[in-house]
Design a protein around this motif. Structure first.
Motif, PDB file in Angstrom:
ATOM      1  N   ALA A  28       6.950 -38.973  -2.571  1.00  0.00           N
ATOM      2  CA  ALA A  28       6.847 -39.574  -3.907  1.00  0.00           C
ATOM      3  C   ALA A  28       6.832 -41.098  -3.813  1.00  0.00           C
ATOM      4  O   ALA A  28       6.144 -41.765  -4.587  1.00  0.00           O
ATOM      5  CB  ALA A  28       8.005 -39.107  -4.781  1.00  0.00           C
ATOM      6  N   SER A  48       0.159 -41.095 -13.790  1.00  0.00           N
ATOM      7  CA  SER A  48       1.066 -39.945 -13.724  1.00  0.00           C
ATOM      8  C   SER A  48       1.215 -39.486 -12.275  1.00  0.00           C
ATOM      9  O   SER A  48       0.224 -39.361 -11.554  1.00  0.00           O
ATOM     10  CB  SER A  48       0.486 -38.819 -14.579  1.00  0.00           C
ATOM     11  OG  SER A  48       1.309 -37.690 -14.481  1.00  0.00           O
ATOM     12  N   GLY A  49       2.448 -39.293 -11.836  1.00  0.00           N
ATOM     13  CA  GLY A  49       2.691 -38.844 -10.467  1.00  0.00           C
ATOM     14  C   GLY A  49       2.848 -39.973  -9.466  1.00  0.00           C
ATOM     15  O   GLY A  49       3.047 -39.734  -8.274  1.00  0.00           O
ATOM     16  N   ALA A  50       2.771 -41.225  -9.937  1.00  0.00           N
ATOM     17  CA  ALA A  50       2.858 -42.376  -9.035  1.00  0.00           C
ATOM     18  C   ALA A  50       4.272 -42.568  -8.477  1.00  0.00           C
ATOM     19  O   ALA A  50       4.448 -43.232  -7.461  1.00  0.00           O
ATOM     20  CB  ALA A  50       2.404 -43.641  -9.751  1.00  0.00           C
ATOM     21  N   LYS A  52       7.111 -43.279 -10.787  1.00  0.00           N
ATOM     22  CA  LYS A  52       7.912 -44.121 -11.681  1.00  0.00           C
ATOM     23  C   LYS A  52       9.266 -43.490 -11.983  1.00  0.00           C
ATOM     24  O   LYS A  52      10.309 -44.144 -11.876  1.00  0.00           O
ATOM     25  CB  LYS A  52       7.161 -44.365 -13.005  1.00  0.00           C
ATOM     26  CG  LYS A  52       5.771 -44.952 -12.853  1.00  0.00           C
ATOM     27  CD  LYS A  52       5.073 -45.101 -14.200  1.00  0.00           C
ATOM     28  CE  LYS A  52       4.787 -43.790 -14.917  1.00  0.00           C
ATOM     29  NZ  LYS A  52       3.805 -42.934 -14.219  1.00  0.00           N
ATOM     30  N   THR A  54      10.852 -41.140 -10.370  1.00  0.00           N
ATOM     31  CA  THR A  54      11.640 -41.038  -9.134  1.00  0.00           C
ATOM     32  C   THR A  54      12.328 -42.366  -8.861  1.00  0.00           C
ATOM     33  O   THR A  54      13.533 -42.412  -8.560  1.00  0.00           O
ATOM     34  CB  THR A  54      10.718 -40.656  -7.959  1.00  0.00           C
ATOM     35  OG1 THR A  54      10.130 -39.381  -8.230  1.00  0.00           O
ATOM     36  CG2 THR A  54      11.480 -40.599  -6.655  1.00  0.00           C
ATOM     37  N   ARG A  57      15.147 -42.972 -11.400  1.00  0.00           N
ATOM     38  CA  ARG A  57      16.294 -42.087 -11.210  1.00  0.00           C
ATOM     39  C   ARG A  57      17.158 -42.501 -10.028  1.00  0.00           C
ATOM     40  O   ARG A  57      18.307 -42.068  -9.914  1.00  0.00           O
ATOM     41  CB  ARG A  57      15.821 -40.635 -11.047  1.00  0.00           C
ATOM     42  CG  ARG A  57      15.410 -39.992 -12.372  1.00  0.00           C
ATOM     43  CD  ARG A  57      15.425 -38.477 -12.270  1.00  0.00           C
ATOM     44  NE  ARG A  57      14.366 -37.991 -11.431  1.00  0.00           N
ATOM     45  CZ  ARG A  57      13.186 -37.542 -11.888  1.00  0.00           C
ATOM     46  NH1 ARG A  57      12.945 -37.539 -13.179  1.00  0.00           N
ATOM     47  NH2 ARG A  57      12.277 -37.101 -11.056  1.00  0.00           N
TER      48      ARG A  57
HETATM   49  N1  LIG Z   1      11.960 -32.524  -8.081  1.00  0.00           N
HETATM   50  C1  LIG Z   1      10.757 -32.651  -7.481  1.00  0.00           C
HETATM   51  N2  LIG Z   1      10.377 -31.797  -6.505  1.00  0.00           N
HETATM   52  C2  LIG Z   1       9.198 -31.928  -5.879  1.00  0.00           C
HETATM   53  N3  LIG Z   1       8.295 -32.877  -6.175  1.00  0.00           N
HETATM   54  C3  LIG Z   1       8.612 -33.764  -7.152  1.00  0.00           C
HETATM   55  C4  LIG Z   1       9.850 -33.693  -7.856  1.00  0.00           C
HETATM   56  N4  LIG Z   1       9.892 -34.705  -8.775  1.00  0.00           N
HETATM   57  C5  LIG Z   1       8.730 -35.365  -8.638  1.00  0.00           C
HETATM   58  N5  LIG Z   1       7.956 -34.807  -7.667  1.00  0.00           N
HETATM   59  C6  LIG Z   1       6.632 -35.281  -7.215  1.00  0.00           C
HETATM   60  O1  LIG Z   1       6.772 -36.642  -6.835  1.00  0.00           O
HETATM   61  C7  LIG Z   1       5.652 -37.404  -7.271  1.00  0.00           C
HETATM   62  C8  LIG Z   1       6.120 -38.512  -8.198  1.00  0.00           C
HETATM   63  O2  LIG Z   1       6.606 -37.928  -9.395  1.00  0.00           O
HETATM   64  P1  LIG Z   1       7.271 -38.791 -10.580  1.00  0.00           P
HETATM   65  O3  LIG Z   1       8.306 -39.693 -10.007  1.00  0.00           O
HETATM   66  O4  LIG Z   1       7.703 -37.841 -11.626  1.00  0.00           O
HETATM   67  O5  LIG Z   1       6.024 -39.683 -11.068  1.00  0.00           O
HETATM   68  P2  LIG Z   1       5.730 -40.391 -12.477  1.00  0.00           P
HETATM   69  O6  LIG Z   1       7.013 -40.511 -13.231  1.00  0.00           O
HETATM   70  O7  LIG Z   1       5.144 -41.721 -12.097  1.00  0.00           O
HETATM   71  O8  LIG Z   1       4.738 -39.530 -13.185  1.00  0.00           O
HETATM   72  C9  LIG Z   1       4.687 -36.406  -7.914  1.00  0.00           C
HETATM   73  O9  LIG Z   1       3.780 -35.991  -6.927  1.00  0.00           O
HETATM   74  C10 LIG Z   1       5.592 -35.271  -8.328  1.00  0.00           C
HETATM   75  O10 LIG Z   1       4.892 -34.037  -8.356  1.00  0.00           O
END
Ligand SMILES: Nc1ncnc2c1ncn2[C@@H]1O[C@H](COP(=O)(O)OP(=O)(O)O)[C@@H](O)[C@H]1O
Ligand SMILES: [Mg+2]
Length: 135
Positions: A28, A48-50, A52, A54, A57
């Protein structure tokens, strides 16, 4: 409190890899370094998925980095556990996308809840809640 570099939030070469079932991992975040100055306002943008959410948190330790370190107010959040982590979390305000408010409580009751859980006497909760609602 600030870090040695004068920032209040510092990410040092932070990485986060999520382990998924089947033994695969999702990277991530990789090699994220940043420093936020006290009192400054920072926006994090990206598709989306970048990563942010993560990144965000990790500021209050809902997620731990799998590489590097996250310092908030001079404390290593990524390494903190138990009562130390809870103490850090009490100092980091976070507004979630879906708010997570309790419908069974009034606005004042929702604001008071974390103070009640922290054992703050009601004589101190009342003026604090009034002050926050005023704001
Ligand atoms: N709990 C998790 N388990 C596995 N993969 C995750 C989890 N949370 C996020 N991801 C993956 O990590 C990447 C970043 O997600 P995320 O931080 O939610 O991005 P954003 O908030 O920018 O959309 C994505 O590919 C997402 O699918
Ligand atoms: Mg997100």
């Amino acid at each position: 409190m600030t870090e040695p570099n004068g920032a209040s939030i510092t990410f040092e070469n932070v990485g986060k890899a999520y382990s998924k079932s089947g033994g695969t991992t999702v990277t991530a975040l990789e090699g994220v370094s940043l420093a936020m100055a006290p009192g400054s306002i920072t926006g994090i943008i990206g598709r989306s998925g970048a990563g942010k959410s993560t990144l965000l948190r990790m500021v209050n330790g809902i997620e731990r980095p799998t590489a590097g370190s996250v310092l908030v107010g001079g404390q290593n959040v990524g390494a903190a556990k138990g009562s130390k982590l809870r103490a850090i979390r009490r100092d980091v305000g976070m507004i979630f996308q879906h708010f997570n408010l309790l419908a069974s409580r009034s606005v004042a009751g929702n604001i008071a809840l974390p103070l009640e859980i922290a054992g703050v006497p009601s004589s101190q909760i009342k003026p604090r809640v009034a002050d926050l609602i005023e704001r």
